[in-house]
Structures are given as C-alpha cells and as structure tokens.
Design an enzyme around this catalytic site. Structure first.
Site: not given
Ligand code: HPA
Ligand code: ZN
Length: 342
Positions: A16, A197
């Site tokens: 990102h 995640e």
């Molecule tokens: N997960 C979800 N959204 C995000 C992340 C991440 O690791 N990094 C930046 N936005």
């Molecule tokens: Zn990410």
C-alpha cells in the site's frame, strides 16, 4: 544468507503506497503543507505504532495520509518507496492506492493519480524498477461509494491495472462489493481482494466465487478449510503473504508460528510481501530475511518464493521472461552457496 536474500531479484505484489509513508517524510510534508500532526517528533510517531489488531493500525494509517495534499506530495511518497525498491533488488512492484482516503478529504482523484504515476514513470526510466497500479476500494465504506470511485477512475483506465479491496475486513465481506467488482471487470480491471487476514475462510471463498479474484491478498485463513485450499490450487491463484504485517497486527503471534511454509507445502503458490513497510517494522528484504530465519527456509524455498513473485505478477510476458531469466542466472551463479545451504 542475508546478503544472498538482499541481492536476489524479486517482485513485490502486496504494497500500500500510503503504508510506505516513513515518519521522517511525513513530518517534512506536514511542515511544508503547514499541517499540525498529533506528534512532535519521529520518535513519538514511531512510539504510536503499536497495534493490537487491524483497526488500531488503520486508524493511525488514515491519520498519516491526511498530510498528503499536492501532486508533488504523492510523487515524493511514491518515488521515495521506489528508490527503496531499487536498493532491495525489487525489479517489479504492484502498488495499491486507496483513492477514497484522499477524495473523501477533498483531494481530487487527478492529483493522487498524477503524482503516483509520474513517480512510476521516472522510476522505470531512472531506477529500472517496473510497476503497475491497483486501485483498492475501502470496504468499510459503502458499495455506492466504491461505484463513485470507479466512475472517477474511468478517465485513467490506461494507468490502472487492477481493482482491490482493503481496510476493515470483519463485517465487510466480499459479497458487499459483488456488483461494483462485476462492473470493474466489465471495464477491464483485474479483480483482487484482501481476504482471510482477520476474516475467516468464508471471506476467501467469497472473494474467489463472488468477485472472481485473480490473486488473493493475505489468504492465511484459507488454511482453516482444506477444500478451499484445493480450490485455490485448482484455480492456480497465488497468495500475497505478508509475514511482518501478520505479527504486527497479531494475526500471527510469533513468526516461528507463521503458516507460510505450511502453505507452500500444501501446494499453495505463496509470495512474500511487506504490506505497509513504514508501519510494520520492515521492508520486503526484512520480510524475507526474518521469515527465512524463523522458519529455516531453504534456498529452494527462497527460489520458489521469488519465482512466484514474477510468475504471478501482472507484468507483460516479455518482462516476466526477463526477470525470471535474471533470477535463474542469480541462482546459477550462487549454485555452490545454494547447494551448501539448502
Ligand atoms: N489490511 C487491510 N487493509 C489495509 C491493509 C491491510 O493490511 N493495509 C492498508 N490497508
Ligand atoms: Zn494489505
């Protein structure tokens, strides 16, 4: 081993750009834009980077992005990161950006994309790092808001390769964005999404079956469901795994318990990535070095990870061929080392 990893050609597929915002640069841009930060020093900023989950991190990440105002700010942010790529032997990178983080503050879409893409063009020319863009929809916002963002992106279609889905996962499943992803694909964007995640395996299944993703960002929790793992393998979808992000956000308690090697051994196509390197304590090479140490990865494992990073990128076939040749030459040159250590 560390020098071997540092010099190895590789690609980064989960990054990102707002997550590369180092405290030093943040302070500098805040100063020139006359914006007051909630922190008085680089040390204070770094002290605030202790997270107990994804939401804790996102709150600070969006706050940092607030100081970005001008086209030059987005250029500086992006070029700063691309210089780090060159220094790490990252040959190709697929950069995510969150337009809504900026347009919601009144920054025009054009300002954001012009700054980022100008840096990408300069880096390709001056640093020999190739790159492409992934426009990520913020999943904590509505699907209607994502549709608006898609409309704004259409004049820049030739500059954006993929659409993605990020931000707070739990409670915001892929199904919430089924229609906007369908429209995005009709417009020619390749669909990707963060899934598994913090969300469970059902989020990964939805990303595949409802959004039709061509790669899965994170995907750790797919391991909860063997049938799903088989489906991911069958569809030949790679996972962009982010070891230091996972420990920073307590998705994994300790790198020694990271599932990366188990994922590889189960047949999944895994890549290593840094996610938000300025926040999670390391860039891409640190991720490779730390996970190699923690899981005692062999040079064969490293070869497979780097190879996957090129094969599962969306670089042109010519570029992929060139990078894969570089990787093979690198391993050929270090054969003795590989042989002794792996
Ligand atoms: N997960 C979800 N959204 C995000 C992340 C991440 O690791 N990094 C930046 N936005
Ligand atoms: Zn990410």
């Amino acid at each position: 081993m560390n020098a071997f990893i540092e010099n190895m050609p590789k690609a980064e597929l989960h990054l990102h750009i707002e997550g590369t915002f180092e405290p030093e640069l943040m302070m500098e841009i805040a100063r020139r834009n006359r914006i007051a930060l909630a922190y008085n020093s680089v040390e204070e900023i770094k002290r605030a980077y202790r997270f107990s989950n994804l939401q804790d991190f996102l709150d600070i990440y969006y706050q940092g992005a607030n100081v970005l105002q001008t086209e030059q700010d987005f250029y500086d942010l992006t070029y700063h990161y691309l210089k780090k790529c060159a220094a790490q032997n990252i040959r190709h990178v697929e950069i995510m950006f969150d337009p809504q983080t900026h347009t919601s503050r009144g920054i025009p879409f054009k300002t954001v994309i012009d700054g980022i893409t100008r840096a990408m063009t300069d880096a390709e020319k001056n640093l020999e790092v190739s790159s492409l863009l992934i426009m990520s929809y913020l999943r904590h916002l509505s699907e209607e808001d994502a549709f608006k963002t898609l409309e704004e992106a259409l004049p820049y279609k030739d500059k954006i390769c993929c659409v993605g889905l990020d931000s707070s996962e739990k409670g915001n499943p892929p199904s919430k964005f089924e229609r906007v992803f369908k429209k995005s694909v009709e417009e020619g964007f390749i669909p990707l999404a963060h899934a598994g995640e913090e969300g469970d395996a059902s989020y990964v299944r939805e990303a595949i079956e409802l959004l039709g993703v061509k790669r899965i960002d994170h995907g750790n929790n797919a391991m909860q469901d063997p049938e799903l793992v088989a489906e991911i393998i069958e569809r030949d979808l790679a996972l962009t795994v982010c070891p230091l992000s996972n420990t920073a956000l307590k998705v994994v308690d300790d790198l020694k318990n990271h599932p990366l090697k188990k994922m590889m051994d189960s047949g999944l196509k895994v890549t290593v990535n840094s996610d938000d390197p300025a926040f999670f304590g390391g860039h891409l090479n640190d991720n490779y070095i730390r996970i190699q140490e923690a899981l005692n990865l062999s040079t064969d494992d490293l070869y497979q990870l780097a190879k996957n990073s090129f094969i599962y990128s969306f670089a042109s076939p010519e570029k992929k061929k060139k990078y894969l040749r570089e990787l093979d030459e690198y391993f050929e040159k270090h054969k003795k080392f590989s042989h002794n250590n792996g």
